[in-house]
Write a protein that holds these residues in place. Structure first.
Motif, PDB file in Angstrom:
ATOM      1  N   GLY A 256      44.444  35.295  55.906  1.00  0.00           N
ATOM      2  CA  GLY A 256      45.681  34.747  55.379  1.00  0.00           C
ATOM      3  C   GLY A 256      46.646  35.753  54.783  1.00  0.00           C
ATOM      4  O   GLY A 256      47.635  35.365  54.139  1.00  0.00           O
ATOM      5  N   ARG A 257      46.382  37.033  54.984  1.00  0.00           N
ATOM      6  CA  ARG A 257      47.288  38.066  54.458  1.00  0.00           C
ATOM      7  C   ARG A 257      48.596  38.097  55.259  1.00  0.00           C
ATOM      8  O   ARG A 257      48.615  37.762  56.445  1.00  0.00           O
ATOM      9  N   ASP A 258      49.655  38.533  54.594  1.00  0.00           N
ATOM     10  CA  ASP A 258      50.955  38.645  55.265  1.00  0.00           C
ATOM     11  C   ASP A 258      51.050  39.999  55.952  1.00  0.00           C
ATOM     12  O   ASP A 258      51.197  41.031  55.298  1.00  0.00           O
ATOM     13  N   VAL A 259      50.946  40.002  57.273  1.00  0.00           N
ATOM     14  CA  VAL A 259      50.943  41.238  58.055  1.00  0.00           C
ATOM     15  C   VAL A 259      52.164  41.271  58.967  1.00  0.00           C
ATOM     16  O   VAL A 259      52.435  40.313  59.706  1.00  0.00           O
ATOM     17  N   THR A 260      52.908  42.375  58.912  1.00  0.00           N
ATOM     18  CA  THR A 260      54.022  42.620  59.826  1.00  0.00           C
ATOM     19  C   THR A 260      53.879  44.037  60.380  1.00  0.00           C
ATOM     20  O   THR A 260      52.990  44.788  59.973  1.00  0.00           O
ATOM     21  N   MET A 261      54.767  44.396  61.303  1.00  0.00           N
ATOM     22  CA  MET A 261      54.719  45.728  61.908  1.00  0.00           C
ATOM     23  C   MET A 261      56.109  46.358  61.882  1.00  0.00           C
ATOM     24  O   MET A 261      57.122  45.660  61.993  1.00  0.00           O
ATOM     25  N   LEU A 262      56.130  47.677  61.720  1.00  0.00           N
ATOM     26  CA  LEU A 262      57.369  48.452  61.724  1.00  0.00           C
ATOM     27  C   LEU A 262      57.135  49.676  62.593  1.00  0.00           C
ATOM     28  O   LEU A 262      56.266  50.497  62.302  1.00  0.00           O
ATOM     29  N   THR A 263      57.897  49.792  63.672  1.00  0.00           N
ATOM     30  CA  THR A 263      57.584  50.829  64.657  1.00  0.00           C
ATOM     31  C   THR A 263      58.813  51.521  65.220  1.00  0.00           C
ATOM     32  O   THR A 263      59.857  50.898  65.404  1.00  0.00           O
ATOM     33  N   ASN A 264      58.677  52.817  65.456  1.00  0.00           N
ATOM     34  CA  ASN A 264      59.647  53.554  66.266  1.00  0.00           C
ATOM     35  C   ASN A 264      59.236  53.362  67.722  1.00  0.00           C
ATOM     36  O   ASN A 264      58.222  53.896  68.165  1.00  0.00           O
ATOM     37  N   PHE A 265      60.024  52.569  68.453  1.00  0.00           N
ATOM     38  CA  PHE A 265      59.645  52.185  69.823  1.00  0.00           C
ATOM     39  C   PHE A 265      60.922  51.797  70.548  1.00  0.00           C
ATOM     40  O   PHE A 265      61.797  51.141  69.983  1.00  0.00           O
ATOM     41  N   ALA A 266      61.053  52.204  71.799  1.00  0.00           N
ATOM     42  CA  ALA A 266      62.173  51.720  72.617  1.00  0.00           C
ATOM     43  C   ALA A 266      61.992  50.223  72.853  1.00  0.00           C
ATOM     44  O   ALA A 266      60.862  49.732  72.949  1.00  0.00           O
ATOM     45  N   SER A 267      63.087  49.500  72.951  1.00  0.00           N
ATOM     46  CA  SER A 267      63.008  48.040  73.076  1.00  0.00           C
ATOM     47  C   SER A 267      62.210  47.597  74.293  1.00  0.00           C
ATOM     48  O   SER A 267      61.347  46.714  74.201  1.00  0.00           O
ATOM     49  N   ASP A 268      62.475  48.207  75.443  1.00  0.00           N
ATOM     50  CA  ASP A 268      61.832  47.732  76.672  1.00  0.00           C
ATOM     51  C   ASP A 268      60.357  48.108  76.720  1.00  0.00           C
ATOM     52  O   ASP A 268      59.521  47.302  77.137  1.00  0.00           O
ATOM     53  N   THR A 269      60.024  49.313  76.279  1.00  0.00           N
ATOM     54  CA  THR A 269      58.613  49.699  76.325  1.00  0.00           C
ATOM     55  C   THR A 269      57.802  48.918  75.295  1.00  0.00           C
ATOM     56  O   THR A 269      56.620  48.653  75.504  1.00  0.00           O
ATOM     57  N   PHE A 270      58.433  48.507  74.187  1.00  0.00           N
ATOM     58  CA  PHE A 270      57.698  47.685  73.231  1.00  0.00           C
ATOM     59  C   PHE A 270      57.330  46.341  73.845  1.00  0.00           C
ATOM     60  O   PHE A 270      56.212  45.858  73.680  1.00  0.00           O
ATOM     61  N   ARG A 271      58.274  45.724  74.561  1.00  0.00           N
ATOM     62  CA  ARG A 271      57.972  44.437  75.203  1.00  0.00           C
ATOM     63  C   ARG A 271      56.859  44.604  76.239  1.00  0.00           C
ATOM     64  O   ARG A 271      56.000  43.737  76.402  1.00  0.00           O
ATOM     65  N   GLU A 272      56.868  45.738  76.915  1.00  0.00           N
ATOM     66  CA  GLU A 272      55.797  46.028  77.867  1.00  0.00           C
ATOM     67  C   GLU A 272      54.457  46.153  77.140  1.00  0.00           C
ATOM     68  O   GLU A 272      53.431  45.642  77.601  1.00  0.00           O
ATOM     69  N   ALA A 273      54.484  46.827  75.990  1.00  0.00           N
ATOM     70  CA  ALA A 273      53.257  46.981  75.196  1.00  0.00           C
ATOM     71  C   ALA A 273      52.760  45.633  74.688  1.00  0.00           C
ATOM     72  O   ALA A 273      51.550  45.366  74.702  1.00  0.00           O
TER      73      ALA A 273
END
Length: 204
Positions: free
Chosen positions: A104-121
């Motif tokens: 139940g912890r509040d987990v988010t992500m913050l990343t240096n990533f190109a938009s398209d390659t992130f969606r691929e990931a």
């Protein structure tokens, strides 16, 4: 430590998934000296980070091809074979993140990533869809360690900076988070991460 941590923010590359541009290029440019020259002078870190900031691959490739026309094939190969640069997840790190979410912890992500390659990931690694949300540098036009990206993430997800802990593999990004007012730890492996989170009162 007595800090009451209510928000956990994960970086992605080299924390949750492996990233190494040498993987496809060891095949494309077998000579190590030439390959190192290519990354130092053509497809450099500074060039690649601009895609993380939002520049399109078409713009990025055109810029380099104009400067290095003889290298066109290798320049285009960077995006073409990007999937080979991220071959697998770090299962132990993913298990830590999934465990925090499960309790139940509040987990988010913050990343240096190109938009398209992130969606691929995201498509390849379904666990990237489990946290409450993500700030992708390529989407917001900001990159770590710019203070503004930590501020953007904080406001987007309603975080209390003093109750937030950030996990990143780059010292400069950890220091940027601390400068903004977050707690932050440098990722060097899952056991160290477990120890660091336990020190902040998080059972993992």
């Amino acid at each position: 430590m007595t800090t009451d941590i209510r928000h956990i923010v994960f970086d992605i590359g080299k924390v949750l998934i492996h990233y190494d541009p040498h993987l496809p290029f060891s095949r494309l440019i077998p000579d190590e000296t030439e390959r190192n020259w290519f990354f130092a002078n053509v497809c450099t870190h500074d060039w690649n980070i601009e895609q993380d900031r939002g520049r399109t691959w078409a713009e990025a490739e055109a810029l380099l091809i104009e400067q290095h026309p003889a290298r066109e094939e290798h320049i285009r190969a960077f995006r073409k074979y990007w999937h080979e640069m991220v071959p697998h997840a770090y299962d132990d790190s993913v298990a830590i993140m999934e465990g925090l979410i499960a309790e139940g912890r509040d987990v988010t992500m913050l990343t240096n990533f190109a938009s398209d390659t992130f969606r691929e990931a995201q498509a390849r690694f379904p666990f990237l869809n489990l946290p409450r949300g993500v700030t992708v540098s390529g989407d917001v036009g900001l990159i770590k360690p710019d203070i503004a990206i930590y501020e953007t993430h904080t406001k987007s997800f309603g975080l209390d900076p003093a109750a937030t802990i950030f996990i990143d593999d780059a010292t400069v990004n950890v220091e940027g988070a601390k400068a903004y007012g977050w707690n932050a730890v440098l990722f060097s492996g899952p056991e160290k991460l477990r120890s660091d989170l336990t020190a902040y009162g998080l059972k993992v």
